[in-house]
Design a protein around this motif. Structure first.
Motif, PDB file in Angstrom:
ATOM      1  N   HIS A 121       2.418   1.803  -3.431  1.00  0.00           N
ATOM      2  CA  HIS A 121       1.445   2.332  -4.401  1.00  0.00           C
ATOM      3  C   HIS A 121       1.314   3.847  -4.258  1.00  0.00           C
ATOM      4  O   HIS A 121       1.320   4.590  -5.252  1.00  0.00           O
ATOM      5  N   ASP A 122       1.217   4.308  -3.023  1.00  0.00           N
ATOM      6  CA  ASP A 122       1.121   5.758  -2.806  1.00  0.00           C
ATOM      7  C   ASP A 122       2.411   6.470  -3.209  1.00  0.00           C
ATOM      8  O   ASP A 122       2.374   7.566  -3.779  1.00  0.00           O
ATOM      9  N   GLY A 163       0.818  -1.211   0.000  1.00  0.00           N
ATOM     10  CA  GLY A 163       0.000   0.000   0.000  1.00  0.00           C
ATOM     11  C   GLY A 163       0.853   1.264   0.000  1.00  0.00           C
ATOM     12  O   GLY A 163       0.558   2.238  -0.707  1.00  0.00           O
ATOM     13  N   ILE A 164       1.937   1.235   0.785  1.00  0.00           N
ATOM     14  CA  ILE A 164       2.828   2.406   0.831  1.00  0.00           C
ATOM     15  C   ILE A 164       3.488   2.618  -0.525  1.00  0.00           C
ATOM     16  O   ILE A 164       3.578   3.757  -1.014  1.00  0.00           O
ATOM     17  N   THR A 176      -5.681   0.635  -9.396  1.00  0.00           N
ATOM     18  CA  THR A 176      -6.344   0.881  -8.108  1.00  0.00           C
ATOM     19  C   THR A 176      -7.036   2.237  -8.141  1.00  0.00           C
ATOM     20  O   THR A 176      -6.374   3.284  -8.091  1.00  0.00           O
ATOM     21  N   GLU A 225      -5.517  10.185  -9.762  1.00  0.00           N
ATOM     22  CA  GLU A 225      -4.668  11.283  -9.303  1.00  0.00           C
ATOM     23  C   GLU A 225      -4.664  12.372 -10.381  1.00  0.00           C
ATOM     24  O   GLU A 225      -4.112  12.171 -11.470  1.00  0.00           O
ATOM     25  N   ASN A 255       4.488   5.515  -5.504  1.00  0.00           N
ATOM     26  CA  ASN A 255       4.529   5.554  -6.962  1.00  0.00           C
ATOM     27  C   ASN A 255       3.701   6.701  -7.516  1.00  0.00           C
ATOM     28  O   ASN A 255       4.106   7.365  -8.486  1.00  0.00           O
ATOM     29  N   ASN A 256       2.556   6.924  -6.923  1.00  0.00           N
ATOM     30  CA  ASN A 256       1.733   8.041  -7.386  1.00  0.00           C
ATOM     31  C   ASN A 256       2.430   9.377  -7.167  1.00  0.00           C
ATOM     32  O   ASN A 256       2.400  10.271  -8.025  1.00  0.00           O
ATOM     33  N   VAL A 257       3.058   9.517  -6.001  1.00  0.00           N
ATOM     34  CA  VAL A 257       3.788  10.772  -5.715  1.00  0.00           C
ATOM     35  C   VAL A 257       4.967  10.908  -6.657  1.00  0.00           C
ATOM     36  O   VAL A 257       5.218  11.983  -7.242  1.00  0.00           O
TER      37      VAL A 257
END
Length: 632
Positions: free
Chosen positions: A270-271, A267-268, A565, A516, A273-275
């Protein structure tokens, strides 16, 4: 004058003799009558004197008969006395014989009962011996002095002492144990017995050192041997080898811990990667508007480099968290290892000597070549750091079979042939405490600037996902050896694939979907620049909105790029709905979580490609052109 009876005799007449006279004379009536009848006949021929003489003789004869009769009676009385005495004697003898027979019968019954008891005891003894020698536990019995009186086969195997050697020896001489949690020698394994020595001791764990100094973790229990009278005549010690149970338990705990950390890390990542996608994307966009050889350009390059490092860290976290790999194929691991070592040779300093022995045949495994590269890179880099960049690094590949001994160390492996990859160094080594945590995520003995502690955790994650096993052995000052077992695969290795050629540029319409907004914004700008205006990009920040947009004009779009996701509807669900509207629409799925969907499931859903996040404009544009080129 003659008496009447005499006259009768003379006259040849003899009156009948009465019974009373018969008894007086001692003869029977018939006998007397017969006699006198005979005399009468004789008297007719004899004279009176002769007859009288004959009568006197006859009287004497009668007297003789009477005496004889009395003697006969006396003899009869004596005989009857003797007979009675004999009867009494025979009765006494008979009674004695009866008593003797009864005694012998009682003795025989007692003997038979004893023999039955002895036979029953022998059966029980044989049964006890069979039970003692068939159970998996070791059993040792001692006498009241604490000396060994019995030891079963498993106890012989675990201690290394035979029955003949162990008999009558003190228990502590053949049973060397130390406490499991402290290195304290336990002289008396039964020291926890109750004071009255009549109750079972509590189960304790200890380390047993056998005669050949092999150490095993054992669980022990003991109980005093007490008679019916309450007398303690010895002790019974029962112990079991639980080394494999402890190994499996430790592996289970570590697996659960890795699973929990992996879920969190996924989960971390994934976040992250978005950032990072936004950071890297807008940095690339800024660099397009910045002149080269300027300080601003140099600063942006540093930002981009840091973004790439963050992307690599996220990939390592996801590799640790992942249990299913998406790019496995049949390959020869020998050439892959040689290729990786050639690249590693350029990374490590010349003071590190690399020796390789790659001679396993056949060497086909089902694996991801990129991840095999990563495993070797991590292990070799750690080895070089442990040797302070000076020493010998040895890499070997051999073929082995997982026998019973290997299954004890690797109980999770299936039986069959394996390839063993060994990486050894001549570094400073490590102690037991470090080895127990060496594969934990974020655990490291290095300085923070030298590593994140994810390298070996990633190695274990990759090896486990390939249905293999990794172990480490080391001692302080004696270097470290890592052993990796990978199952041999059946079949021939797949040939190397050629890279896809770029599609001829023409204006295409792409629907880009991500929850995003920043990613949608920079992706739209970067792709339009990267693809040099030959593509039109339509962005959506909601999968539901993207579905409605596509439903309104499905023939306008040549390709859909969607995140996996997203709220309300995942990328996989969106792809299924889009394909229901238009069966031939190519779809690219972007995800930073390799567990979210596997290639087989993606193909079944109609997805053409899976693109790893964070999204880079150049990589994504290459993937887009590859998919559209296949559509031609």
């Amino acid at each position: 004058m003659p008496r009447p009876w005499r006259r009768a005799c003379i006259d040849s007449r003899f009156p009948d003799t009465s019974t009373r006279n018969g008894r007086t004379l001692g003869v029977l009536n018939a006998s007397v009558i017969g006699k006198y009848e005979e005399k009468r006949l004789m008297a007719e021929k004899l004279s009176y004197e002769e007859l009288e003489q004959r009568i006197r003789e006859f009287g004497d004869e009668i007297t003789h008969y009477k005496k004889a009769e009395e003697a006969l009676k006396e003899s009869k009385a004596k005989l009857e006395g003797r007979l009675e005495a004999s009867r009494a004697e025979l009765s006494a003898i008979n009674t004695s014989l009866q008593n003797e027979i009864s005694g012998r019968q009682r003795a025989e019954n007692a003997l038979l009962k004893y023999m039955r008891v002895e036979e029953q005891m022998a059966r029980h003894e044989n049964l006890l011996r069979a039970v003692l020698h068939s159970i998996e536990d070791g059993v040792i019995a001692t006498n009241a002095e604490g000396r060994v009186s019995l030891i079963n086969e498993n106890a012989e195997r675990l201690t290394g002492w035979t029955r003949a050697e162990a008999f009558n020896k003190p228990l502590h001489e053949i049973f060397h144990v130390v406490a499991a949690r402290t290195p304290e020698f336990l002289e008396d394994p039964l020291q926890n017995t109750d004071a009255d020595r009549k109750h079972l001791t509590q189960r304790t764990e200890a380390v047993l050192s056998s005669r050949d100094e092999t150490e095993r973790i054992i669980a022990t229990t003991g109980v005093p041997i007490v008679t019916r009278q309450g007398e303690t005549i010895g002790d019974l010690l029962v112990f079991r080898d639980i080394s494999q149970e402890r190994t499996i338990g430790t592996q289970l705990i570590n697996a659960q811990k890795r699973e929990a950390i992996g879920t969190l890390a996924s989960g971390i990542a994934h976040d992250i990667n978005n950032v990072l996608a936004a950071v890297v994307g807008f940095t690339e966009l800024a660099m397009l508007d910045t002149e080269k050889e300027t300080q601003l350009r140099a600063n942006l390059e540093e930002v981009l480099t840091a973004g790439f490092r963050g992307r690599d860290l996220a990939k390592r976290i996801l590799a640790f968290a992942s249990e299913r790999q998406q790019d496995k194929k049949l390959l020869r691991i020998g050439p892959t290892i040689r290729e990786a070592l050639g690249l590693i040779r350029g990374i490590l300093p010349a003071t590190v000597e690399i020796r390789q022995t790659i001679d396993a045949e056949p060497d086909v495994v089902l694996a991801d070549p990129n991840q095999i590269h990563q495993v070797l890179t991590n292990l070799c880099t750690n080895a070089a750091q442990a040797m302070k960049n000076r020493g010998r690094l040895t890499v070997c590949l051999t073929r082995v079979d997982t026998g019973s001994e290997a299954r004890v160390r690797h109980p999770e492996l299936r039986p069959g042939p394996y390839l063993k990859l060994t990486v050894s160094d001549t570094g400073h080594g490590m102690g037991r405490e470090v080895m127990e945590r060496i594969f934990d995520p974020f655990f490291t003995t290095k300085d923070p600037a030298e590593g994140s502690g994810m390298g070996l955790a990633v190695v274990r994650g990759i090896v486990t996902s390939h249905e293999g096993s990794v172990t480490v052995s080391s001692e302080p000052g004696k270097g470290t050896t890592f052993q990796i077992l990978l199952p041999v695969a059946e079949g021939e290795a797949e040939p190397a694939q050629k890279s896809a050629e770029s599609a001829p540029a023409r204006r295409r319409h792409v629907l880009f979907v991500d929850d995003e907004p920043s990613i949608v914004k920079f992706a739209k700008m970067l792709l339009e620049r990267e693809l040099e205006g030959d593509y039109e990009i339509t962005g959506c920040t909601s999968s539901v909105d993207a579905l409605e947009t596509f439903r309104a004009r499905p023939q306008e779009f040549d390709l859909v790029v969607t995140d996996m996701t997203m709220p309300n509807m995942t990328g996989e669900d969106l792809a299924i709905e889009l394909l229901r509207i238009r069966k031939d629409i190519p779809i690219i799925l972007c995800t930073g979580d390799s567990e979210a969907i596997d290639p087989e499931r993606a193909r079944m859903a109609g997805i053409r490609e899976i693109h790893k996040k964070p999204v880079l404009a150049k990589d994504l544009s290459t993937t887009i052109m590859k998919v559209l080129n296949e559509e031609r």
